[in-house]
Design a protein around this motif. Structure first.
Motif, PDB file in Angstrom:
ATOM      1  N   UNK A  71     -85.140   2.547 -23.435  1.00 22.32           N
ATOM      2  CA  UNK A  71     -84.484   3.869 -23.110  1.00 22.32           C
ATOM      3  C   UNK A  71     -85.525   5.452 -23.034  1.00 22.32           C
ATOM      4  N   UNK A  72     -86.035   5.471 -24.110  1.00 21.75           N
ATOM      5  CA  UNK A  72     -86.575   6.241 -24.967  1.00 21.75           C
ATOM      6  C   UNK A  72     -88.272   6.027 -24.189  1.00 21.75           C
ATOM      7  N   UNK A  73     -89.080   4.463 -23.445  1.00 22.73           N
ATOM      8  CA  UNK A  73     -89.614   4.935 -23.558  1.00 22.73           C
ATOM      9  C   UNK A  73     -89.835   5.311 -21.968  1.00 22.73           C
ATOM     10  N   UNK A  74     -89.130   4.856 -21.213  1.00 23.39           N
ATOM     11  CA  UNK A  74     -88.726   5.321 -19.943  1.00 23.39           C
ATOM     12  C   UNK A  74     -88.947   6.850 -19.805  1.00 23.39           C
ATOM     13  N   UNK A  75     -87.877   7.266 -20.359  1.00 26.08           N
ATOM     14  CA  UNK A  75     -87.689   8.519 -20.180  1.00 26.08           C
ATOM     15  C   UNK A  75     -89.607   9.353 -20.533  1.00 26.08           C
TER      16      UNK A  75
END
Length: 435
Positions: free
Chosen positions: A278-282
């Motif tokens: 999720x952090x990587x997508x953001x």
């Protein structure tokens, strides 16, 4: 006259949003990206199905763990050899033939699953074969992307790849779990075969890319030459060593089942595994600002430090949601580090070495997480889950800081003045543009 708040906000949003210019500039990048997404989604289904089936066949956690061990040696050997042949042969053919090989491994898994008595040994053998084919494919695919995307769009291209990869890593396991639980491993393998066929239909449409330099015959000597080239480049060695150190000390996925219990949230285990993605997508969606950064080495150091700090803070959090938040921040920092590492690789490595160095890159970002999980397990045995997670994050910060001191050429790397970046830019300027 000062800029209005609305206009300032609009300018900030434009600067932050994901740069899609590589998708507009290169048809072949679009095809490779689509192929990679479809392949990854199918492969993740199989990644979920194989441990499930091994558990069903043996009931042994050790047997399940040995699946990854069976894949390690082929990954190392084929990663290096795949890099060598990427600099010797037609890279497009290597990618297509590797994809055919991967498809056949999924066919073998499907046949085994449909047999009256599926065999556990098949999962080990086919897992090793798949790891080998995947490691051969990777260097050639990345070398092609390096040629079909303009050099000044490399960071944006890596951000798009990261967005696609991490979205698949979030959605894929959930879909895999549902398919395996409701329809069994055979269905997952069958869907994987279908995804490979679609992926191949895209890959055959990718045009052959001519080389900038003469092909280097694949041999042990050429592999050694690739390693020597990397060793002569402190900026490259910095990208490898910082990433391996960051992962070896702060990667702790093996602790997540225990951490979920410690947080009294065993049913939220999936949140912990999804947090980094999720952090990587953001980070990918807001990566437009990275195009304005030129000190890529320093950016890697800062990002890797941020990864370690976020992991250490996550170890102190009292509930699942705060833990999820800081693990997501860690995933975003790791994504940013990957963007700048990839930019250094693709803006400075000559085409004649690109395949071999891509093989080394594959090993550098694959070995770290394996070492990290091993380290996490031993430290948790000594001091507990939170001790292992927190101290690992702090060790990451310390080691990355030390490397920034002992690798000044990496720390001061600047794409505007670096001799290798300037040389590659000059060579590519003489090449006809591809669309």
């Amino acid at each position: 006259m000062p800029e209005s708040p609305d206009r300032s906000l609009s300018s900030l949003v434009r600067r932050m949003r994901l740069d899609l210019s590589p998708l507009r500039a290169s048809r072949d990048f679009r095809l490779l990206l689509g192929s990679g997404l479809i392949t990854m989604l199918g492969t993740i289904l199989t990644t979920v199905a194989v441990p499930f089936q091994m558990k069903e066949l043996t009931g042994s956690p050790v047997a399940v763990g040995l699946v990854s061990l069976a894949e390690f040696v082929p990954m190392v050997v084929c990663g290096l050899w795949g890099g060598a042949i990427a600099d010797a042969l037609d890279r497009r053919k290597i990618v297509i033939l590797s994809e055919v090989g991967l498809c056949l491994t999924s066919v073998l898994l499907l046949v085994n699953a449909l047999m009256p008595s599926p065999q556990a040994w098949v999962l080990y053998v086919v897992g090793a074969l798949a790891a080998g084919f995947g490691s051969v494919r990777g260097p050639s695919e990345q070398a092609i992307i390096n040629r079909v995307v303009p050099l000044d769009q490399m960071t944006a291209a890596f951000a798009i790849q990261g967005l696609v990869r991490n979205t698949a890593m979030i959605a894929g396991p959930a879909a895999g779990g549902l398919i395996v639980a409701n329809f069994g491993p055979a269905m997952a393998y069958g869907v994987d075969v279908a995804t490979f066929l679609v992926s191949l239909a895209l890959l055959v449409r990718v045009r052959r890319v001519t080389r900038l330099d003469e092909a280097t015959p694949a041999s042990l000597r050429s592999m050694v030459e690739g390693v020597r080239y990397a060793l002569r480049r402190p900026d490259l060695m910095g990208t490898y060593l910082v990433d391996i150190a960051a992962m070896a000390f702060a990667f702790s996925n093996a602790l997540f089942p225990f951490l979920a219990d410690d947080l009294n949230a065993p049913n939220a285990l999936g949140l912990l595994y999804a947090a980094g993605g999720v952090g990587s997508v953001v980070a990918s969606l807001t990566s437009g600002w990275t195009n304005h950064v030129h000190r890529h080495g320093l950016a890697v150091i800062v990002s890797a430090t941020g990864w370690g700090v976020a992991v250490a803070i996550a170890a102190l959090m009292p509930d699942i949601w705060l833990t999820f938040l800081f693990l997501a921040v860690a995933g975003g920092a790791d994504m940013v580090s990957g963007l700048f590492r990839g930019t250094i690789w693709n803006q400075t490595i000559p085409d004649e070495y690109r395949g071999r160095l891509a093989g080394i890159e594959l090993l550098s970002y694959s070995a770290g997480p394996m070492l990290g999980d091993t380290r996490a397990g031993f430290m948790a045995q000594l001091g507990g889950t939170r001790f292992s997670l927190g101290v690992g994050g702090l060790l990451c910060v310390g080691v990355v800081g030390l490397m920034s001191v002992v690798l000044p050429r990496f720390r001061t790397y600047d794409a505007r003045t670096d001799e290798y970046a300037l040389a590659e830019r000059a060579r590519r300027a003489t090449e006809p543009a591809t669309a």
